[in-house]
Motif scaffolding. Structure first.
Motif, short mmCIF file in Angstrom:
data_model
loop_
_atom_site.label_atom_id
_atom_site.label_comp_id
_atom_site.label_asym_id
_atom_site.label_seq_id
_atom_site.Cartn_x
_atom_site.Cartn_y
_atom_site.Cartn_z
N LYS A 16 0.76 -1.27 0.12
CA LYS A 16 -0.13 0.08 -0.10
C LYS A 16 0.99 1.12 0.02
CE LYS A 16 -3.67 2.46 2.52
NZ LYS A 16 -3.26 3.41 2.81
N SER A 18 1.46 5.46 -0.25
CA SER A 18 0.89 6.64 0.42
C SER A 18 -0.02 7.29 -0.28
CB SER A 18 1.92 7.63 0.51
OG SER A 18 2.68 8.08 -0.65
N ASN A 19 -0.06 6.88 -1.47
CA ASN A 19 -1.40 7.69 -2.50
C ASN A 19 -2.52 6.90 -2.62
OD1 ASN A 19 -0.44 5.53 -4.00
ND2 ASN A 19 -0.08 6.88 -5.90
N ARG A 20 -2.71 5.82 -1.40
CA ARG A 20 -3.66 5.19 -1.31
C ARG A 20 -3.81 3.82 -2.34
NH1 ARG A 20 -9.11 8.08 0.74
NH2 ARG A 20 -8.62 7.69 2.86
N ARG A 21 -2.89 3.65 -3.37
CA ARG A 21 -3.08 2.89 -4.21
C ARG A 21 -2.36 1.33 -3.63
NH1 ARG A 21 -1.88 4.44 -10.28
NH2 ARG A 21 -3.02 2.37 -10.29
N LEU A 22 -2.97 0.07 -4.14
CA LEU A 22 -2.43 -0.97 -3.71
C LEU A 22 -1.93 -1.72 -4.96
CD1 LEU A 22 -5.89 -1.73 -1.78
CD2 LEU A 22 -3.57 -1.42 -0.87
N THR A 32 -7.80 -3.33 -6.61
CA THR A 32 -8.74 -2.48 -5.60
C THR A 32 -8.97 -3.36 -4.52
OG1 THR A 32 -10.49 -3.82 -6.95
CG2 THR A 32 -9.67 -1.51 -7.82
N ASP A 50 2.59 -1.78 4.28
CA ASP A 50 2.81 -0.35 4.05
C ASP A 50 4.20 -0.31 3.33
OD1 ASP A 50 3.65 2.31 4.71
OD2 ASP A 50 1.70 2.54 5.53
N ILE A 61 -6.63 -3.28 6.03
CA ILE A 61 -7.06 -3.59 4.63
C ILE A 61 -8.33 -4.56 4.59
CG2 ILE A 61 -6.47 -4.11 2.33
CD1 ILE A 61 -5.52 -1.41 3.14
N GLN A 64 -11.40 -3.14 5.56
CA GLN A 64 -11.91 -2.13 4.41
C GLN A 64 -12.59 -3.03 3.06
OE1 GLN A 64 -8.57 0.31 3.20
NE2 GLN A 64 -8.89 1.42 4.87
#
Length: 194
Positions: A16, A18-22, A32, A50, A61, A64
């Motif tokens: 993951k 910092s721009n929230r992309r996985l 996603t 992380d 995650i 989520q």
């Protein structure tokens, strides 16, 4: 995802950023939350790291992923359960999940696996009508979607009525006894002829 990857489930490592992309570093692609859910349903274990700290954030995650499915109206978590979770706090919830929740799932999964084994056995014995094949994803199916009447969704009801398997083990035992009786009668007739 290639066919080969789906056939060999294992550990999938996701980073993951910092721009929230996985990023799925195992399969070399961005994913996603829905993709992560699909990976898990295919039998993979998912580990999310992380990218900056190297910390394992899998739990966050995965929560989520569950919340995302709630947002899509899948209604996984009843409101009453969420109220109890908040009311009784983290210690009680942790104790419940560690000691009881997984223990309750074992019989549930055992029943599903036994049902799948029985369906495969019935197919091998010819008790499922000819031409009816199990779906390719039968081993991954969630069998809770089968209607209360017990009809298998992939079996057409007309063909199911034509050939019905014995309903109970007692019927099978009864048939075995009748066969033994017939064998004895045939043997006694052969002895009388001699």
């Amino acid at each position: 995802m290639s066919k080969e990857e789906k056939e060999t489930p294992g550990l999938v490592t996701i980073k993951k950023y910092s721009n929230r992309r996985l990023y799925d570093s195992t399969n070399k692609r961005y994913v996603t939350l829905d993709d992560i859910g699909a990976l898990i349903r295919e039998g993979n274990e998912v580990k999310v790291i992380d990218s900056q700290t190297g910390t394992d954030i899998s739990k966050v995650i995965l929560i989520q992923v569950v919340l995302e499915s709630e947002k899509n109206k899948e209604d996984i978590l009843p409101v009453s359960f969420l109220h109890m979770l908040i009311k009784y706090g983290n210690k009680v919830a942790k104790d419940f999940f560690e000691n009881y929740f997984l223990m309750m799932f074992q019989p549930y999964f055992s029943v599903q696996e036994n049902f799948k084994k029985n369906i495969r056995l019935w197919q091998e014995m010819g008790w499922i009508p000819p031409g009816v094949k199990l779906p390719p994803n039968f081993d991954l199916m969630n069998l809770t979607e089968i209607p209360a009447g017990g009809e298998l969704p992939w079996v057409k009801s007309e063909s199911a009525k034509e050939t019905t398997p014995p309903q109970t083990a007692m019927e099978v035992e009864y048939l075995k006894e009748k066969i033994k009786e017939l064998e004895k009668k045939i043997k006694s007739l052969d002895e009388e002829k001699q």
